[in-house]
Design a protein around this motif. Structure first.
Motif, short mmCIF file in Angstrom:
data_model
loop_
_atom_site.label_atom_id
_atom_site.label_comp_id
_atom_site.label_asym_id
_atom_site.label_seq_id
_atom_site.Cartn_x
_atom_site.Cartn_y
_atom_site.Cartn_z
N VAL A 107 0.86 -1.17 0.00
CA VAL A 107 0.00 0.00 0.00
C VAL A 107 0.90 1.23 0.00
O VAL A 107 1.78 1.34 0.84
N GLY A 108 0.68 2.13 -0.94
CA GLY A 108 1.52 3.32 -1.01
C GLY A 108 1.60 3.84 -2.43
O GLY A 108 0.71 3.61 -3.25
N GLU A 109 2.71 4.53 -2.74
CA GLU A 109 2.87 5.16 -4.04
C GLU A 109 4.11 4.63 -4.75
O GLU A 109 5.08 4.22 -4.12
N LEU A 110 4.06 4.70 -6.08
CA LEU A 110 5.23 4.43 -6.91
C LEU A 110 5.40 5.63 -7.84
O LEU A 110 4.51 5.92 -8.65
N ASN A 111 6.51 6.35 -7.70
CA ASN A 111 6.77 7.54 -8.49
C ASN A 111 7.76 7.21 -9.61
O ASN A 111 8.89 6.79 -9.34
N ILE A 112 7.33 7.39 -10.85
CA ILE A 112 8.11 7.00 -12.02
C ILE A 112 8.40 8.23 -12.87
O ILE A 112 7.51 9.03 -13.16
N GLY A 113 9.64 8.37 -13.32
CA GLY A 113 10.02 9.43 -14.25
C GLY A 113 10.36 8.82 -15.60
O GLY A 113 11.13 7.86 -15.67
N ILE A 114 9.78 9.35 -16.67
CA ILE A 114 9.96 8.76 -18.00
C ILE A 114 10.31 9.85 -19.01
O ILE A 114 9.74 10.94 -18.99
N THR A 115 11.26 9.54 -19.89
CA THR A 115 11.59 10.43 -21.01
C THR A 115 10.41 10.49 -21.97
O THR A 115 9.64 9.54 -22.09
N ASP A 116 10.28 11.59 -22.69
CA ASP A 116 9.12 11.83 -23.55
C ASP A 116 8.97 10.83 -24.69
O ASP A 116 9.93 10.24 -25.16
N ASN A 117 7.71 10.68 -25.16
CA ASN A 117 7.35 9.95 -26.38
C ASN A 117 7.86 8.51 -26.42
O ASN A 117 8.40 8.06 -27.43
N LEU A 145 1.37 -4.85 -11.61
CA LEU A 145 1.49 -4.35 -10.23
C LEU A 145 0.11 -3.98 -9.68
O LEU A 145 -0.20 -4.29 -8.53
N LYS A 146 -0.71 -3.33 -10.49
CA LYS A 146 -2.06 -2.96 -10.04
C LYS A 146 -2.94 -4.19 -9.85
O LYS A 146 -3.80 -4.21 -8.95
N ASN A 147 -2.74 -5.22 -10.66
CA ASN A 147 -3.48 -6.46 -10.46
C ASN A 147 -3.08 -7.13 -9.15
O ASN A 147 -3.90 -7.77 -8.48
N MET A 148 -1.83 -6.96 -8.79
CA MET A 148 -1.30 -7.54 -7.56
C MET A 148 -1.79 -6.79 -6.33
O MET A 148 -2.12 -7.39 -5.31
N ALA A 149 -1.83 -5.45 -6.43
CA ALA A 149 -2.23 -4.61 -5.29
C ALA A 149 -2.93 -3.38 -5.83
O ALA A 149 -2.29 -2.40 -6.21
N SER A 150 -4.24 -3.39 -5.84
CA SER A 150 -5.02 -2.33 -6.49
C SER A 150 -4.94 -0.99 -5.77
O SER A 150 -5.26 0.05 -6.36
N GLU A 151 -4.52 -0.98 -4.49
CA GLU A 151 -4.48 0.27 -3.73
C GLU A 151 -3.23 1.09 -3.99
O GLU A 151 -3.11 2.21 -3.51
N ILE A 152 -2.27 0.56 -4.75
CA ILE A 152 -1.05 1.31 -5.06
C ILE A 152 -1.40 2.50 -5.94
O ILE A 152 -2.13 2.38 -6.91
N ILE A 153 -0.84 3.66 -5.60
CA ILE A 153 -1.04 4.88 -6.40
C ILE A 153 0.18 5.05 -7.32
O ILE A 153 1.33 5.04 -6.86
N ILE A 154 -0.07 5.20 -8.62
CA ILE A 154 1.00 5.36 -9.60
C ILE A 154 1.09 6.83 -10.01
O ILE A 154 0.11 7.42 -10.46
N ASN A 155 2.27 7.43 -9.86
CA ASN A 155 2.51 8.81 -10.28
C ASN A 155 3.60 8.82 -11.34
O ASN A 155 4.72 8.36 -11.09
N ILE A 156 3.28 9.33 -12.53
CA ILE A 156 4.26 9.38 -13.63
C ILE A 156 4.58 10.83 -13.95
O ILE A 156 3.68 11.66 -14.08
N ARG A 157 5.87 11.14 -14.06
CA ARG A 157 6.33 12.47 -14.48
C ARG A 157 7.09 12.33 -15.80
O ARG A 157 8.03 11.55 -15.89
N MET A 158 6.68 13.07 -16.81
CA MET A 158 7.37 13.09 -18.10
C MET A 158 8.35 14.26 -18.10
O MET A 158 7.95 15.42 -18.23
#
Length: 306
Positions: free
Chosen positions: A104-114, A130-143
């Protein structure tokens, strides 16, 4: 005797953290206008938040007006302190995630564009698993650009990043992910679109305006770019595509990204067997980071999608 004043309330709440986050983005964006896009809130709302923070701290944090935007000396110190505070909050979240075995918590991901059109879709599939494994996880993506991904990994703001292999930093761990092929393209409105490929050479290309990236690239890729008559530049691949589609420029794009226009006969590759290069991408994490069960589970899913 000079007595220090308690400028902040004894307990910092979500409202105070929000103001500091807005201030951080404003400074990193170089002003209110650019921050408006990053924060997805209006400029008046940003101005109000900065004024509220200045009132709370009883100090001027930045200059804004007709003369332009700039940070004050006090604002610079507040910015440094805000970075430490926000980084500490992320570290705290990571430590709590490690204690909680229920993922339970967040996963913060940084990704290069396109990169969303890369056919392997390893990141997409790993997030889904990952979401199928634990639906309460919050995913944050920064481009964001690769250098910002690296910095955010090192200071704890991001847990994992996806970047091109431009350099190797000692504080990061690298997991190879993708090999991306780029080709030289022109649009259907460009004179080269219908020209016989056998008649195209370096001298031919030098007659036409080219668009080149102004972000870092390995020397092997820069050699391919040198054949172009650089009359435009872009900070990302989407900007390069915009300029190619004008019919006035030629430039290199990832094959997977350009495919949407190629399939519509809006673009074509110029000498695809000769004008090409590969870019390798890796997933990066911070060496010595505290145990994070969510990140570990995500990395395991990435490995499974190889």
């Amino acid at each position: 005797m000079i007595r220090s004043k308690n400028l902040l309330p004894r307990q910092l709440g979500d409202t105070h953290i929000r103001l500091l986050r807005i201030f951080k983005i404003v400074i990193e964006s170089g002003g209110f206008a650019a921050a408006e896009i990053e924060l997805n809130i209006s400029r008046p709302a940003i101005s109000l938040a900065i004024s509220e923070l200045e009132s709370l701290l009883k100090m001027r944090l930045c200059h804004r007006g007709r003369s332009g935007f700039s940070i004050t000396e006090q604002g610079s110190k507040v910015y440094d302190s805000a970075l430490q505070l926000l980084s500490s909050l992320e570290i705290f979240k990571t430590q709590i995630n490690a204690i909680n075995t229920d993922l339970v918590g967040e996963l913060n991901i940084g990704i290069t564009d396109n990169m969303v059109t890369i056919p392997q879709m390893r990141i997409t599939r790993a997030i889904s698993a990952l979401k199928n494994m634990a639906s309460e996880i919050i995913i944050n993506i920064r481009m964001i650009p690769p250098n910002e991904v690296e910095t955010s990994i090192l200071d704890g703001q991001l847990h994992i990043g996806i970047v091109p292999d431009l350099r190797t930093l000692p504080g990061l761990t690298y997991m190879p992910l993708y090999k991306e092929k780029s080709l030289l393209y022109c649009s259907e409105m460009h004179p080269l679109f219908n020209q016989d490929t056998s008649l195209i050479n370096d001298n031919t290309l030098a007659k036409y305006d080219g668009v080149v990236p102004n972000y870092p690239q390995p020397a092997t890729i820069k050699r391919q770019q040198k054949v172009l008559k650089a009359m435009a530049s872009s900070t990302d691949r989407e900007g390069i595509a915009f300029l190619i589609l004008t019919g006035r420029f030629i430039g290199f794009l990832p094959e997977h990204f350009a495919q949407r226009w190629v399939s519509l006969d809006s673009m074509r590759a110029i000498e695809p067997h000769h004008r090409r290069f590969d870019t390798h991408y890796s997933a990066i994490t911070r060496k010595g980071a505290r145990e994070n069960l969510i990140l570990e589970a995500f990395l395991e899913e990435i490995k499974k999608t190889h």
